[in-house]
Design a protein around this motif. Structure first.
Motif, PDB file in Angstrom:
ATOM      1  N   GLY A 295       0.785  -1.226   0.000  1.00  0.00           N
ATOM      2  CA  GLY A 295       0.000   0.000   0.000  1.00  0.00           C
ATOM      3  C   GLY A 295       0.817   1.276   0.000  1.00  0.00           C
ATOM      4  O   GLY A 295       0.262   2.369   0.101  1.00  0.00           O
ATOM      5  N   ASP A 296       2.166   1.163  -0.110  1.00  0.00           N
ATOM      6  CA  ASP A 296       3.016   2.351  -0.153  1.00  0.00           C
ATOM      7  C   ASP A 296       2.982   2.969  -1.539  1.00  0.00           C
ATOM      8  O   ASP A 296       2.968   2.269  -2.560  1.00  0.00           O
ATOM      9  N   LEU A 297       3.009   4.288  -1.580  1.00  0.00           N
ATOM     10  CA  LEU A 297       3.045   5.008  -2.835  1.00  0.00           C
ATOM     11  C   LEU A 297       4.458   4.935  -3.413  1.00  0.00           C
ATOM     12  O   LEU A 297       5.417   5.341  -2.757  1.00  0.00           O
ATOM     13  N   VAL A 298       4.578   4.400  -4.624  1.00  0.00           N
ATOM     14  CA  VAL A 298       5.896   4.175  -5.223  1.00  0.00           C
ATOM     15  C   VAL A 298       6.048   4.807  -6.607  1.00  0.00           C
ATOM     16  O   VAL A 298       7.077   4.633  -7.248  1.00  0.00           O
ATOM     17  N   GLY A 299       5.045   5.536  -7.042  1.00  0.00           N
ATOM     18  CA  GLY A 299       5.149   6.194  -8.332  1.00  0.00           C
ATOM     19  C   GLY A 299       3.937   7.045  -8.621  1.00  0.00           C
ATOM     20  O   GLY A 299       2.914   6.942  -7.943  1.00  0.00           O
ATOM     21  N   LEU A 300       4.099   7.904  -9.639  1.00  0.00           N
ATOM     22  CA  LEU A 300       2.967   8.727 -10.043  1.00  0.00           C
ATOM     23  C   LEU A 300       3.128   9.198 -11.470  1.00  0.00           C
ATOM     24  O   LEU A 300       4.238   9.241 -12.012  1.00  0.00           O
ATOM     25  N   ALA A 301       2.005   9.537 -12.057  1.00  0.00           N
ATOM     26  CA  ALA A 301       1.953  10.211 -13.346  1.00  0.00           C
ATOM     27  C   ALA A 301       1.032  11.405 -13.140  1.00  0.00           C
ATOM     28  O   ALA A 301      -0.155  11.225 -12.878  1.00  0.00           O
ATOM     29  N   ALA A 302       1.588  12.610 -13.202  1.00  0.00           N
ATOM     30  CA  ALA A 302       0.807  13.834 -13.038  1.00  0.00           C
ATOM     31  C   ALA A 302       0.526  14.399 -14.429  1.00  0.00           C
ATOM     32  O   ALA A 302       1.436  14.509 -15.253  1.00  0.00           O
ATOM     33  N   TYR A 303      -0.727  14.773 -14.667  1.00  0.00           N
ATOM     34  CA  TYR A 303      -1.111  15.214 -15.998  1.00  0.00           C
ATOM     35  C   TYR A 303      -2.233  16.248 -15.933  1.00  0.00           C
ATOM     36  O   TYR A 303      -2.911  16.387 -14.911  1.00  0.00           O
ATOM     37  N   SER A 304      -2.396  16.942 -17.047  1.00  0.00           N
ATOM     38  CA  SER A 304      -3.488  17.894 -17.229  1.00  0.00           C
ATOM     39  C   SER A 304      -3.973  17.767 -18.662  1.00  0.00           C
ATOM     40  O   SER A 304      -3.255  17.279 -19.530  1.00  0.00           O
ATOM     41  N   PHE A 305      -5.174  18.251 -18.888  1.00  0.00           N
ATOM     42  CA  PHE A 305      -5.678  18.320 -20.254  1.00  0.00           C
ATOM     43  C   PHE A 305      -5.464  19.739 -20.760  1.00  0.00           C
ATOM     44  O   PHE A 305      -5.720  20.717 -20.048  1.00  0.00           O
ATOM     45  N   LEU A 306      -4.921  19.849 -21.979  1.00  0.00           N
ATOM     46  CA  LEU A 306      -4.613  21.147 -22.577  1.00  0.00           C
ATOM     47  C   LEU A 306      -5.439  21.343 -23.842  1.00  0.00           C
ATOM     48  O   LEU A 306      -5.665  20.403 -24.604  1.00  0.00           O
ATOM     49  N   TRP A 307      -5.816  22.571 -24.068  1.00  0.00           N
ATOM     50  CA  TRP A 307      -6.570  22.928 -25.261  1.00  0.00           C
ATOM     51  C   TRP A 307      -6.011  24.208 -25.823  1.00  0.00           C
ATOM     52  O   TRP A 307      -5.635  25.100 -25.048  1.00  0.00           O
ATOM     53  N   PRO A 308      -5.914  24.396 -27.110  1.00  0.00           N
ATOM     54  CA  PRO A 308      -6.196  23.422 -28.161  1.00  0.00           C
ATOM     55  C   PRO A 308      -4.974  22.562 -28.469  1.00  0.00           C
ATOM     56  O   PRO A 308      -3.847  22.945 -28.198  1.00  0.00           O
ATOM     57  N   ALA A 309      -5.238  21.425 -29.053  1.00  0.00           N
ATOM     58  CA  ALA A 309      -4.173  20.528 -29.507  1.00  0.00           C
ATOM     59  C   ALA A 309      -4.204  20.569 -31.041  1.00  0.00           C
ATOM     60  O   ALA A 309      -3.782  21.532 -31.638  1.00  0.00           O
ATOM     61  N   ALA A 310      -4.747  19.553 -31.668  1.00  0.00           N
ATOM     62  CA  ALA A 310      -4.898  19.530 -33.125  1.00  0.00           C
ATOM     63  C   ALA A 310      -6.284  20.080 -33.448  1.00  0.00           C
ATOM     64  O   ALA A 310      -7.288  19.543 -32.991  1.00  0.00           O
TER      65      ALA A 310
ATOM     66  N   GLU B 207      -1.897   3.258 -19.206  1.00  0.00           N
ATOM     67  CA  GLU B 207      -3.085   3.785 -18.530  1.00  0.00           C
ATOM     68  C   GLU B 207      -3.385   5.212 -18.984  1.00  0.00           C
ATOM     69  O   GLU B 207      -4.545   5.584 -19.189  1.00  0.00           O
ATOM     70  N   LEU B 208      -2.347   6.016 -19.160  1.00  0.00           N
ATOM     71  CA  LEU B 208      -2.548   7.381 -19.648  1.00  0.00           C
ATOM     72  C   LEU B 208      -3.126   7.390 -21.060  1.00  0.00           C
ATOM     73  O   LEU B 208      -4.021   8.181 -21.372  1.00  0.00           O
ATOM     74  N   ARG B 209      -2.631   6.515 -21.907  1.00  0.00           N
ATOM     75  CA  ARG B 209      -3.165   6.418 -23.268  1.00  0.00           C
ATOM     76  C   ARG B 209      -4.621   5.992 -23.251  1.00  0.00           C
ATOM     77  O   ARG B 209      -5.437   6.505 -24.029  1.00  0.00           O
ATOM     78  N   THR B 210      -4.968   5.082 -22.349  1.00  0.00           N
ATOM     79  CA  THR B 210      -6.361   4.650 -22.222  1.00  0.00           C
ATOM     80  C   THR B 210      -7.238   5.807 -21.748  1.00  0.00           C
ATOM     81  O   THR B 210      -8.343   6.012 -22.268  1.00  0.00           O
ATOM     82  N   LEU B 211      -6.751   6.568 -20.765  1.00  0.00           N
ATOM     83  CA  LEU B 211      -7.502   7.737 -20.282  1.00  0.00           C
ATOM     84  C   LEU B 211      -7.743   8.727 -21.412  1.00  0.00           C
ATOM     85  O   LEU B 211      -8.857   9.236 -21.579  1.00  0.00           O
TER      86      LEU B 211
ATOM     87  N   ARG C 250     -11.520   9.842 -23.426  1.00  0.00           N
ATOM     88  CA  ARG C 250     -12.041  11.198 -23.237  1.00  0.00           C
ATOM     89  C   ARG C 250     -12.406  11.792 -24.590  1.00  0.00           C
ATOM     90  O   ARG C 250     -11.547  11.977 -25.453  1.00  0.00           O
ATOM     91  N   SER C 251     -13.655  12.118 -24.770  1.00  0.00           N
ATOM     92  CA  SER C 251     -14.146  12.671 -26.022  1.00  0.00           C
ATOM     93  C   SER C 251     -13.371  13.934 -26.388  1.00  0.00           C
ATOM     94  O   SER C 251     -13.197  14.829 -25.563  1.00  0.00           O
ATOM     95  N   GLY C 252     -12.881  13.985 -27.617  1.00  0.00           N
ATOM     96  CA  GLY C 252     -12.180  15.160 -28.110  1.00  0.00           C
ATOM     97  C   GLY C 252     -10.700  15.205 -27.796  1.00  0.00           C
ATOM     98  O   GLY C 252     -10.018  16.151 -28.177  1.00  0.00           O
ATOM     99  N   CYS C 253     -10.174  14.191 -27.114  1.00  0.00           N
ATOM    100  CA  CYS C 253      -8.744  14.168 -26.794  1.00  0.00           C
ATOM    101  C   CYS C 253      -8.009  13.479 -27.948  1.00  0.00           C
ATOM    102  O   CYS C 253      -8.247  12.308 -28.226  1.00  0.00           O
ATOM    103  N   SER C 254      -7.132  14.227 -28.608  1.00  0.00           N
ATOM    104  CA  SER C 254      -6.508  13.709 -29.819  1.00  0.00           C
ATOM    105  C   SER C 254      -5.127  13.103 -29.621  1.00  0.00           C
ATOM    106  O   SER C 254      -4.618  12.427 -30.503  1.00  0.00           O
ATOM    107  N   ARG C 255      -4.496  13.364 -28.450  1.00  0.00           N
ATOM    108  CA  ARG C 255      -3.145  12.838 -28.278  1.00  0.00           C
ATOM    109  C   ARG C 255      -2.673  12.963 -26.836  1.00  0.00           C
ATOM    110  O   ARG C 255      -3.261  13.656 -26.027  1.00  0.00           O
TER     111      ARG C 255
END
Length: 157
Positions: free
Chosen positions: A63-78, A107-111, A115-120
Motif C-alpha cells: 500500500g506504499d506510494l511508489v510512483g505517479l503520473a501527473a497530468y493535465s488536459f490542454l486545449w487546443p491541440a490539433a 493507462e494514460l493512453r487509455t484515459l 475522453r471525447s475530443g482528446c486527440s493525443r
C-alpha cells in the motif's frame, strides 16, 4: 511485484507531498519546500475548485506510494481537440525496469482515448536524461524535434 495504479484521492495528499520530495531530490534539488507547503500545494492542485491537474498513483503490495503520473488536459491541440499532457512520470528506483512505467503510460493512453475530443498524449523529457529517452524509445515513441520550451518564473520582474 504486483502494483496497483489508481487515481489520486484526498487521502493521498501527504503521501504525494512526500513523494514530491523524492522526485525533487532525484532531479538534483538540494533545497525542498517544507512538507506543510507541499501538502497545501498538492491539495490545491489535485483537489481545488477547479483542480489544476490530475494524478495516477502507483501503490506497491503493502500500500506504499511508489510512483505517479501527473497530468493535465490542454486545449487546443490539433484543431479544436485537446491533449493529455503528462507533466511528471516517476517510479521509485526499487521498481524501475519492472514494467511499472510502461503500465502508467498505457493507462494514460487509455484515459486519453476514453475522453471525447482528446486527440493525443504529449510530454517532454530533458535532452540530458538518457534513461528516460531510452525508456520512451523502448515503448515505440519517437522524439518530436519541433518545439523549443520557454520558461519564466512568476516571481521575477
Amino acid at each position: 511485484m504486483t502494483v496497483t495504479i489508481r487515481p489520486a484521492e484526498k487521502r493521498d495528499i501527504l503521501a504525494v507531498a512526500e513523494l514530491i520530495e523524492e522526485i525533487e531530490r532525484f532531479y538534483g534539488s538540494t533545497e525542498v519546500q517544507p512538507l506543510d507547503e507541499r501538502e497545501s500545494q498538492v491539495e490545491e492542485a489535485l483537489f481545488g475548485s477547479p483542480p489544476m491537474a490530475s494524478a495516477l498513483l502507483v501503490e506497491d503490495e503493502s500500500g506504499d506510494l511508489v510512483g505517479l503520473a501527473a497530468y493535465s488536459f490542454l486545449w487546443p491541440a490539433a484543431g479544436s481537440s485537446h491533449s493529455l499532457f503528462l507533466k511528471e512520470l516517476y517510479v521509485r528506483d526499487t521498481l524501475r525496469r519492472q514494467g511499472v512505467g510502461a503500465q502508467l503510460m498505457s493507462e494514460l493512453r487509455t484515459l486519453a482515448a476514453s475522453r471525447s475530443g482528446c486527440s493525443r498524449v504529449e510530454w517532454m523529457t530533458d535532452r540530458d536524461n538518457p534513461g528516460a529517452r531510452a525508456f520512451y524509445k523502448s515503448l515505440g515513441f519517437t522524439e518530436f524535434d519541433g518545439k523549443i520550451v520557454y520558461r519564466v518564473d512568476t516571481n521575477t520582474a
